[in-house]
Design an enzyme around this catalytic site. Structure first.
Site, PDB file in Angstrom:
ATOM      1  N   HIS A 188      54.356  39.129  36.815  1.00  0.00           N
ATOM      2  CA  HIS A 188      54.821  39.732  38.064  1.00  0.00           C
ATOM      3  C   HIS A 188      56.246  40.246  37.950  1.00  0.00           C
ATOM      4  O   HIS A 188      56.637  41.162  38.659  1.00  0.00           O
ATOM      5  CB  HIS A 188      54.659  38.756  39.228  1.00  0.00           C
ATOM      6  CG  HIS A 188      53.250  38.695  39.687  1.00  0.00           C
ATOM      7  ND1 HIS A 188      52.365  37.766  39.224  1.00  0.00           N
ATOM      8  CD2 HIS A 188      52.544  39.530  40.487  1.00  0.00           C
ATOM      9  CE1 HIS A 188      51.176  38.001  39.751  1.00  0.00           C
ATOM     10  NE2 HIS A 188      51.254  39.065  40.524  1.00  0.00           N
ATOM     11  N   GLU A 430      38.887  40.861  41.644  1.00  0.00           N
ATOM     12  CA  GLU A 430      39.735  40.455  40.516  1.00  0.00           C
ATOM     13  C   GLU A 430      39.196  39.225  39.802  1.00  0.00           C
ATOM     14  O   GLU A 430      39.872  38.637  38.967  1.00  0.00           O
ATOM     15  CB  GLU A 430      41.199  40.261  40.959  1.00  0.00           C
ATOM     16  CG  GLU A 430      41.396  39.384  42.152  1.00  0.00           C
ATOM     17  CD  GLU A 430      42.855  39.297  42.614  1.00  0.00           C
ATOM     18  OE1 GLU A 430      43.765  39.754  41.902  1.00  0.00           O
ATOM     19  OE2 GLU A 430      43.087  38.756  43.705  1.00  0.00           O
ATOM     20  N   ASP A 454      44.347  40.584  37.126  1.00  0.00           N
ATOM     21  CA  ASP A 454      43.625  39.307  37.085  1.00  0.00           C
ATOM     22  C   ASP A 454      42.202  39.481  36.565  1.00  0.00           C
ATOM     23  O   ASP A 454      41.685  38.616  35.870  1.00  0.00           O
ATOM     24  CB  ASP A 454      43.612  38.658  38.479  1.00  0.00           C
ATOM     25  CG  ASP A 454      44.895  37.905  38.738  1.00  0.00           C
ATOM     26  OD1 ASP A 454      45.378  37.225  37.813  1.00  0.00           O
ATOM     27  OD2 ASP A 454      45.440  38.007  39.845  1.00  0.00           O
ATOM     28  N   CYS A 501      44.164  48.622  42.450  1.00  0.00           N
ATOM     29  CA  CYS A 501      45.586  48.390  42.715  1.00  0.00           C
ATOM     30  C   CYS A 501      46.248  47.615  41.584  1.00  0.00           C
ATOM     31  O   CYS A 501      47.446  47.351  41.626  1.00  0.00           O
ATOM     32  CB  CYS A 501      45.802  47.698  44.052  1.00  0.00           C
ATOM     33  SG  CYS A 501      45.050  46.070  44.123  1.00  0.00           S
TER      34      CYS A 501
END
Ligand code: PEP
Ligand code: MG
Length: 540
Positions: A188, A430, A454, A501
């Site tokens: 992240h 995901e 993910d 996304c």
């Protein structure tokens, strides 16, 4: 000159002073003092300085995130002026002849325990606040600076690694680039660097040494190189490269206002991913058609306590209003795994990525989930908000989510609080399980958004945080592409729409393939919106 190689996570060239991220590592000792008056005055000076820092933070937050969010800094100032708090510190210094640091730390502990033991949930929450304000005073007394408080000019941040919570708290206007020893391209922190549109190089290992702190440096985010003390030739070459990059970006500007359409007329929506209201400027500047992923958990990561319904409402409303009718997809809280927040009190887990995270926390702690849903349904009155749920693996979860939504709507109705009833609902695809049940899922929701970060991690059984596995992490793996295709077919068969996304949405090598699959939307970091538009317009 020193040249260090790493992995690039975002292109561009940054030139500036290298500054090592400093963590708060102070040791509080208990020492005897002779002059208690002087010691008390030392505390008072530190406390006054902390109050003025909080005033500045309050004014900055007022501008960045609005009044409701800024209020916490006002409450913190009041806590530092609280008479009981001050009396306790003075008493320890004077009657026990002890140092100010010890008096503050002990008082903070005692007050935090007292607050935690109260029945009232609001008062329990103040335990974290009293610790937080006391830490600030202790930092001043011990002469340590937390994070980047002392940054006076824009710098290149160096660190062993940065946690997402540390990254979100950096003053973005002062960060020219990131250079880290460790970290993976899919973490992240890397995603945040892309969202912030700054050159970043990670995984430089032990060669990135603390002794380079303060030296003039250059990050070449295209090649993944860091130059320390660059020679004249390198400096000229890099300045040249930076100008060319800026020229390219200016050229892309010409695509503002143009459609995302292929040569044969196929259209696709291009939206942007954000983590914070401060990213909205970049969304508008890059002409995104909407927000495809608002990672709402960053709101929780930035705070020292659960953000209240009002605080969340103010943020979601601001995003909806700023986007003025364009779609804003807000993902409910995805805490856990690498996104840790102390005040959630989550246990340490053997396998956090496979653990208690995201929707699993929301469904087992509905009071947290409901606060967020109330804020979302209320804010939806002010724009085009859609709500999306992360880490879905079963139909049971969808049914439970819908039950909780119905309760929230009932409560708002009973309380006479206005909200929008027909908010579009979607799920993230995901996990492999969600792909396999996507036909059933599509009957229950309006849209899917594929979280390829993910989905790749869980399909290939590769920890996205583990940089040692980067060579095995193949986001173009046929299994991933087959899963996206399957989810797209199932979505469309049931009248739902589908986008991506995850980071793969910005992979220009795959744009043509995504168009062939018939995807309806790609949501990427704001800086990738125009390059993606360019690629789409080149496709047949
Ligand atoms: C993803 O998993 O692809 C995603 C978009 O969510 P996050 O990166 O926040 O886990
Ligand atoms: Mg995810």
């Amino acid at each position: 000159m020193m040249t260090i190689s790493g992995k690039s996570v975002f292109g561009g060239v940054a030139i500036g002073k290298l500054m090592f991220y400093k963590r708060n590592e102070k040791v509080i000792k208990r020492t005897h003092v002779d002059d208690v008056d002087a010691e008390w005055q030392r505390f008072v000076a530190a406390k006054d300085k902390a109050v003025s820092q909080l005033k500045e933070l309050h004014d900055k937050a007022l501008e960045d995130v609005g009044e409701a969010n800024a209020m916490i800094f006002e409450i913190h100032q009041m806590m530092l002026e609280d008479l009981d708090y001050l009396e306790s510190i003075e008493n320890i210094i004077r009657s026990q002849q002890l140092n100010a640091e010890y008096a503050v730390a002990t008082t903070a502990d005692n007050f935090a325990k007292m607050f935690s033991a109260m029945d009232d949930a609001y008062m329990q929450g103040r335990a974290a606040d009293v610790k937080d304000v006391s830490e600030r005073v202790l930092d001043i007394l011990c002469g340590v600076s937390d994070g980047m408080q002392e940054m006076t000019e824009p710098c290149i941040i160096a660190a062993d690694d940065l946690a997402p919570s540390e990254t979100v708290q950096l003053d973005k206007s002062k960060v020219l680039g990131f250079a880290t020893m460790y970290g993976s391209s899919n973490s992240h922190t890397a995603i945040l660097a892309r969202t912030m549109n700054i050159p970043a190089v990670i995984g430089m290992g032990e060669e990135l040494k603390q002794e380079y702190d303060g030296k003039l440096s250059i990050i070449d985010g295209f090649t993944g190189t860091l130059y320390i003390d660059p020679d004249n030739e390198t400096m000229t070459k890099m300045q040249d490269k930076r100008s060319k990059d800026l020229e390219q970006k200016a050229l892309l500007e010409q695509l503002r206002g143009k459609e995302n359409v292929t040569k044969s007329g196929q259209k696709i929506n291009v939206y942007a991913n954000i983590g914070n209201v401060s990213d909205l400027g970049a969304v508008i500047k890059n002409d995104a058609g909407g927000i495809g992923l608002f990672r709402s958990e960053f709101l929780y990561l930035e705070n020292t306590d659960f953000p209240t319904e009002e605080q969340q409402f103010a943020v979601y409303k601001q995003v909806a209003e700023t986007m003025a009718g364009k779609k804003v997809i807000i993902r409910t809280l995805d805490i856990g795994a690498d996104k840790q927040v102390d005040y959630f009190g989550l246990d340490k887990e053997e396998n956090p990525a496979l653990g208690y995270r995201a929707i699993r926390i929301c469904l087992t702690r509905p009071e947290i989930f409901k606060t967020q849903l109330r804020a979302l349904y209320r804010a939806a009155m002010f724009g085009n908000i859609s709500i999306m749920f992360p880490m879905i693996i079963s139909m049971k979860e969808i049914h439970k989510i819908k039950e909780i939504i119905a309760e929230v709507k009932d409560e708002l109705t009973r309380e006479g609080i206005p909200f929008r009833d027909d908010v579009e609902l979607g799920v993230m695809i995901e996990t492999p399980a969600s792909v396999m049940i996507s036909r059933e899922l599509a009957k229950e929701v309006d849209f899917f958004s594929v979280g390829t970060n993910d989905l790749t991690q869980y399909t290939l059984a590769i920890d996205r945080q583990n940089s040692k596995l980067d060579e095995f992490y193949d986001p173009h793996h046929p299994a991933i592409l087959a899963m996206i295709k399957m989810a797209a077919e199932n979505a469309h068969a049931e009248g739902a729409w589908i986008g991506i996304c995850g980071e793969l949405g910005a992979d220009l090598e795959l744009t043509e393939e995504f168009l062939k699959m018939g995807l309806d939307e790609l949501s990427v970091s704001p800086a990738m919106v125009l390059p993606l538009r360019k690629r789409i317009r080149e496709c047949e």
